[in-house]
Motif scaffolding. Structure first.
Motif, PDB file in Angstrom:
ATOM      1  N   SER A 108       0.958  -1.213  -0.033  1.00  0.00           N
ATOM      2  CA  SER A 108      -0.237  -0.166  -0.109  1.00  0.00           C
ATOM      3  C   SER A 108       0.967   1.130  -0.078  1.00  0.00           C
ATOM      4  N   THR A 109       0.414   2.343  -0.608  1.00  0.00           N
ATOM      5  CA  THR A 109       0.987   3.419  -0.678  1.00  0.00           C
ATOM      6  C   THR A 109       0.242   4.469  -0.123  1.00  0.00           C
ATOM      7  N   VAL A 117      -4.770   6.607   0.144  1.00  0.00           N
ATOM      8  CA  VAL A 117      -3.976   5.646   0.065  1.00  0.00           C
ATOM      9  C   VAL A 117      -4.613   4.686  -0.993  1.00  0.00           C
ATOM     10  N   ILE A 118      -3.431   4.020  -1.705  1.00  0.00           N
ATOM     11  CA  ILE A 118      -3.607   3.203  -2.857  1.00  0.00           C
ATOM     12  C   ILE A 118      -3.250   1.777  -2.451  1.00  0.00           C
ATOM     13  N   GLU A 119      -3.918   0.525  -2.765  1.00  0.00           N
ATOM     14  CA  GLU A 119      -3.511  -0.612  -2.546  1.00  0.00           C
ATOM     15  C   GLU A 119      -3.779  -1.439  -3.489  1.00  0.00           C
ATOM     16  N   ASP A 120      -3.064  -2.551  -3.979  1.00  0.00           N
ATOM     17  CA  ASP A 120      -3.420  -3.442  -4.942  1.00  0.00           C
ATOM     18  C   ASP A 120      -3.980  -2.931  -6.171  1.00  0.00           C
ATOM     19  N   ALA A 172      -7.885   2.701  -1.856  1.00  0.00           N
ATOM     20  CA  ALA A 172      -8.141   2.190  -0.443  1.00  0.00           C
ATOM     21  C   ALA A 172      -8.819   2.937   0.685  1.00  0.00           C
ATOM     22  N   TRP A 173      -8.266   4.287   0.329  1.00  0.00           N
ATOM     23  CA  TRP A 173      -8.955   5.077   1.488  1.00  0.00           C
ATOM     24  C   TRP A 173      -8.738   6.717   1.069  1.00  0.00           C
ATOM     25  N   ALA A 185       0.748   2.889   6.009  1.00  0.00           N
ATOM     26  CA  ALA A 185       0.922   2.368   4.688  1.00  0.00           C
ATOM     27  C   ALA A 185       2.324   1.544   4.546  1.00  0.00           C
ATOM     28  N   ASP A 186       2.483   0.924   3.598  1.00  0.00           N
ATOM     29  CA  ASP A 186       3.930   0.286   3.443  1.00  0.00           C
ATOM     30  C   ASP A 186       4.962   1.234   2.927  1.00  0.00           C
ATOM     31  N   GLY A 207      -2.293   1.898  -9.953  1.00  0.00           N
ATOM     32  CA  GLY A 207      -1.465   2.016  -8.775  1.00  0.00           C
ATOM     33  C   GLY A 207      -0.117   1.713  -8.821  1.00  0.00           C
TER      34      GLY A 207
END
Lengths: 394, 394
Positions: B2-3, B33-36, B40-41, B51-52, B385
């Motif tokens: 996730s970023t 937040v972006i993920e996969d 995401a949020w 996030a990562d 992403g």
């Protein structure tokens, strides 16, 4: 160290003609050699001399770097919301230029310098290898002095524009402000500047005030240029010609007498179509000027209020589409024309001996600057022989 | 993986409203937040989840990637000289679109593919994360088939436009060409395409011919869209609405009945202001459409003849300046509007679950797309992403 750029589909040199004019040359399969920061040779690729390094243009076009002879880059703050409101038809913000004056005065030197350098770098990346920069958002001795001082660190073409508008402290006392502009403010600014400019327009400065500003500037060693006839008919062009200004800038509202005065003078007309785009005003009549024999330059007028573009290709596209200039006329106006408006003969062309300021387009022809509006097409930029962008491979 | 992108000065999400419409949200000091590959949020930075990885937007604006619902990218040759001649007032070249048909037919697959991929990459670098691509420069079964086949390798939004103009071999036999378009050509193209399109205009195809093309396309599993009312009044919009087309494109000459038909239908109006810029035609009346309740998209129409821009920011600037759209309306039209014109609900907005297609501007607000026309301002692009450009540091 010499560099040979070969396989150029179209090389625009704007070399001087025998009559002292500036012509137009487009050579197929051309080459150019640059050495020690200057143009050393141009001609057919098959006859190109050897060089220390070679760049393959792969069929791209090469032209002189853009010369932007009118920009206001020393300021703080931004007016994006004001722009959006104006476009939406809401009343023009009462703040206007004074919004920027307040923000500029409040800013530290470091902030002004960073903003200025960011815009200068943005211009260079877009192919502007020479630019003029005006003061005019300080309007106090100290704020004008630091504006020209900061500008002089990034360009030799610095213009003292204390006479941009009357400073708010002098509301109702134009004569008092002109005395300041012609006196202590000029004394503080002249050491950092090459040019003196005045906004000669209803609401700014009248003919006699403009004459006083230009005369004082000349006495201090500065050369005149004038903001003229942007918002309506008026004395700006006449004052510019009378003062032997290098250029009268804007030229949106011109009488026949204004055209005649320009045509029989050494003062050129610098058109700023980005302003008309961003304020939804009518465009200047470039064809009328050209057909009367007036030399026409185009420039960005990059500033936070009336026109915040720094894109000369965008201005060229407007010149072609909305001012009916040919693509050749527009490209000359943005290069050789800008150089003439700054009294420069070392830039704006690629004749042998010119400064090696050049643009490689990611396109085969100069016409693409108007044919592909808005598309970033500057593949590489050389300034005084040094590569600024990364030349594409093959 | 996730970023978190934080410190966003303005985050445009275009999230759906409760009523099923698409609203406008601009949050100060926002985060996303972006993920996969999905959003995401979104929300205030102070409440952002961990996030990562993190990216500091440093006060820049973030908006959905542009969705370009109208482009013609499968072709060979170029028409820069024709453009320059047209702008200079010389007669419009008799060649026109047929110039491109000849060059396209003569080109090998590799050349067409390379040109297509170059333009697709150029679009992506400028923030277009979804684009439609039409055939229409082949006009034989084999050349149309390879056009849609090549297009399908770079985008899912492929449009079969055999009915672009009548092929030269069928001059004087429109019915014969329509039979080909509705028969063997469609059979060859349908497996590679999602959409069927027809240029319904005097000089191209009439209402009955357009109906036949759209009906045949639908029977082959394609969804309709129409080139309508570009050059004059005509039946294009009525045909589009009757066929329940996703979009009627151009819409430059509209009657009240056309507007009413669009307003009471699911067919949206896609405006292509770059065409009017590059052909010096009057702009469509966007305000009349918007005030009638018609959903408006804008698209580039990138093609070598009437408009060779691939710059959605340029089209947004024209929409604001020359079609009097607000900056918000124009940005929605270039993102959410384009998505709706392609029947897509996964792109064009940044609601949770949307594909993580987003643009970070080198500016604090979406308004800069019009406030700074022509200036490259796409600081970074994410597509599903993945970072395409290089996000700026700090």
């Amino acid at each position: 160290m010499s560099t040979l750029i070969t396989n150029v589909r179209e090389l625009i040199t704007h070399e001087r003609t025998g009559e002292g004019g500036i012509g137009w040359a487009a050579l197929n399969d051309a080459a150019i050699v640059i050495e020690d920061g200057r143009v050393a040779w141009t001609g057919p690729a098959s006859r190109a001399p050897a060089a220390d390094a070679a760049v393959d243009a792969a069929g791209r076009a090469v032209l002189p770097g853009f010369v932007d002879s009118h920009a206001h880059l020393v300021f703080a703050g931004e007016r994006g919301a004001e722009f959006a409101a104006r476009m939406a038809g809401l009343p023009y913000s009462a703040g206007g230029i004074r919004t920027t004056v307040v923000a500029t005065r409040a800013a530290g030197d470091a902030q002004l310098d960073a903003n200025l350098r960011r815009l200068a770098a943005e211009m260079l990346a877009q192919g502007i290898t020479t630019f003029e920069c005006k003061s005019g958002y300080g309007l106090t001795v100290a704020d004008e002095e630091r504006s020209v001082r900061l500008a002089a660190q990034v360009t030799p073409e610095v213009t003292y524009l204390g006479a941009h508008v009357v400073a708010p402290e002098f509301a109702g006392d134009v004569a008092g402000y002109v005395d300041l502009v012609c006196g202590p403010m000029l004394t503080a600014c002249a050491p950092h500047a090459r040019w003196v400019d005045v906004f000669c327009e209803d609401g700014a400065f009248g003919a006699d005030e403009a004459r006083a500003v230009l005369a004082a500037g000349r006495a201090a060693g500065l050369r005149p240029r004038v903001h003229a006839n942007q918002l309506g008919y008026g004395p700006g062009v006449a004052v510019a010609v009378e003062a032997r200004a290098a250029s009268a800038d804007h030229c949106t509202f011109l009488t026949d007498a204004d055209i005649d005065a320009l045509a029989s003078s050494g003062t050129m007309a610098t058109l700023l179509p980005g302003v008309e785009f961003s304020t939804r005003q009518p465009y200047p009549d470039a064809r009328r000027l050209l057909e009367a024999g007036v030399a026409v330059a185009i420039a960005t007028d990059c500033n936070p209020g009336s026109c915040f573009t720094s894109s000369m290709p965008f201005c060229i596209a407007l010149a072609v589409r909305d001012m009916h200039m040919t693509t050749q006329e527009a490209v000359w106006a943005a290069t050789g024309g800008g150089a003439r408006a700054l009294g420069r003969d070392d830039v704006g062309h690629l004749g042998v001996g010119a400064r090696a300021d050049l643009i490689m387009l990611d396109a085969p022809s100069h016409a693409y600057l108007a044919y592909r509006p808005g598309v970033p097409q500057i593949a590489a930029v050389w300034q005084a022989g040094l590569v600024v962008g990364h030349p594409p491979i093959g």
